[in-house]
Design a protein around this motif. Structure first.
Motif, PDB file in Angstrom:
ATOM      1  N   ALA A 104       0.875  -1.296   0.148  1.00 18.90           N
ATOM      2  CA  ALA A 104      -0.079   0.031   0.001  1.00 18.90           C
ATOM      3  C   ALA A 104       1.063   1.194   0.044  1.00 18.90           C
ATOM      4  O   ALA A 104       1.885   1.373   0.816  1.00 18.90           O
ATOM      5  N   GLY A 105       0.519   2.241  -0.896  1.00 18.04           N
ATOM      6  CA  GLY A 105       1.344   3.483  -1.062  1.00 18.04           C
ATOM      7  C   GLY A 105       2.562   3.282  -1.840  1.00 18.04           C
ATOM      8  O   GLY A 105       3.212   4.285  -2.362  1.00 18.04           O
ATOM      9  N   LEU A 106       3.072   1.844  -2.099  1.00 20.57           N
ATOM     10  CA  LEU A 106       4.395   1.782  -2.914  1.00 20.57           C
ATOM     11  C   LEU A 106       3.751   1.248  -4.295  1.00 20.57           C
ATOM     12  O   LEU A 106       4.711   1.496  -5.114  1.00 20.57           O
ATOM     13  N   GLY A 107       2.780   0.630  -4.307  1.00 24.80           N
ATOM     14  CA  GLY A 107       2.250  -0.024  -5.648  1.00 24.80           C
ATOM     15  C   GLY A 107       2.820  -1.302  -5.869  1.00 24.80           C
ATOM     16  O   GLY A 107       3.850  -1.841  -5.138  1.00 24.80           O
ATOM     17  N   GLY A 108       2.357  -2.166  -6.636  1.00 19.35           N
ATOM     18  CA  GLY A 108       2.456  -3.533  -6.938  1.00 19.35           C
ATOM     19  C   GLY A 108       1.354  -3.828  -7.888  1.00 19.35           C
ATOM     20  O   GLY A 108       0.178  -3.551  -7.976  1.00 19.35           O
ATOM     21  N   VAL A 109       1.783  -4.984  -8.267  1.00 14.24           N
ATOM     22  CA  VAL A 109       0.737  -5.817  -9.262  1.00 14.24           C
ATOM     23  C   VAL A 109       0.861  -7.398  -8.873  1.00 14.24           C
ATOM     24  O   VAL A 109       1.991  -7.802  -8.584  1.00 14.24           O
ATOM     25  N   VAL A 110      -0.297  -8.144  -8.472  1.00  8.19           N
ATOM     26  CA  VAL A 110      -0.428  -9.558  -8.249  1.00  8.19           C
ATOM     27  C   VAL A 110      -1.325 -10.062  -9.089  1.00  8.19           C
ATOM     28  O   VAL A 110      -2.476  -9.486  -9.368  1.00  8.19           O
ATOM     29  N   SER A 111      -1.293 -11.224  -9.430  1.00  5.21           N
ATOM     30  CA  SER A 111      -2.300 -11.792 -10.303  1.00  5.21           C
ATOM     31  C   SER A 111      -3.310 -12.522  -9.179  1.00  5.21           C
ATOM     32  O   SER A 111      -2.517 -13.544  -8.143  1.00  5.21           O
ATOM     33  N   PRO A 153      -7.332  -2.063   1.381  1.00  2.00           N
ATOM     34  CA  PRO A 153      -8.606  -1.084   0.703  1.00  2.00           C
ATOM     35  C   PRO A 153      -8.202  -0.539  -0.296  1.00  2.00           C
ATOM     36  O   PRO A 153      -9.262  -0.369  -1.378  1.00  2.00           O
ATOM     37  N   GLY A 154      -7.166  -0.098  -0.792  1.00  2.00           N
ATOM     38  CA  GLY A 154      -6.856   0.629  -2.042  1.00  2.00           C
ATOM     39  C   GLY A 154      -6.615  -0.225  -3.273  1.00  2.00           C
ATOM     40  O   GLY A 154      -6.509   0.507  -4.356  1.00  2.00           O
TER      41      GLY A 154
END
Length: 172
Positions: A73-80, A97-98
């Motif tokens: 959260a606040g750092l970003g990322g992508v998960v499948s 939540p985001g």
């Protein structure tokens, strides 16, 4: 995107989550996590045997993905993560939540064809019908976009990135 969101690339098996996820993460400049890596061995054994997972099987898996997303959260990322049901997405949102969803969508015949050409994946094409039967598409109140999986991985990734940018832009 203005702030580094955590993006969950979702959809039925064979839509390309494992292909598009890393491409989208690279495009956004954030880390990628493979959702299948969060499955306990018991889940992989069930799916390999052609047995659909139950909700009770999925809760620990979803909690592990939600924990990763919350940590980003606040750092970003992508998960499948297939995130086929609204209740699964609600569980992910409860932990993080985001999160924003990219729902990879496509024609069943195209997806089955792609699945039949995969090498070394534990999910058999026999479970595709159960995946479609379980699928509850994103609802209007869920942060996310639907992206069609026709075309090359690069074209799909471009559509996803464009849709995410439009989603995060303030409306006048």
């Amino acid at each position: 995107m203005n702030t580094p969101h955590v993006v969950v690339v979702m959809g039925v098996a064979g839509t390309g989550k494992t292909t598009i996820g890393p491409l989208l993460a690279a495009r956004l400049g954030v880390p990628y996590a493979e959702g299948d890596d969060f499955h306990p061995q018991s889940n992989i054994a069930k799916m390999s045997a052609g047995t659909p997972l139950t909700d009770d099987d999925r809760w620990p898996w979803l909690d592990a993905i939600g924990g990763w997303a919350q940590g980003r959260a606040g750092l970003g990322g992508v998960v499948s993560c297939s995130a086929l049901k609204r209740s699964y997405r609600d569980r992910l949102r409860a932990a993080a939540p985001g999160v924003v969803f990219v729902h990879l969508t496509g024609d069943r015949a195209l997806i089955e064809d792609r699945m039949s050409h995969r090498q070394g994946h534990f999910m058999p094409t026999a479970l595709l019908d159960s995946q479609f039967a379980t699928l509850q598409p994103l609802e209007p109140d869920e942060a996310g976009v639907a992206v069609n999986v026709t075309g090359s991985p690069e074209e799909i990734t471009e559509r996803a990135a464009t849709a995410l940018t439009a989603l995060s832009e303030p409306t006048p």
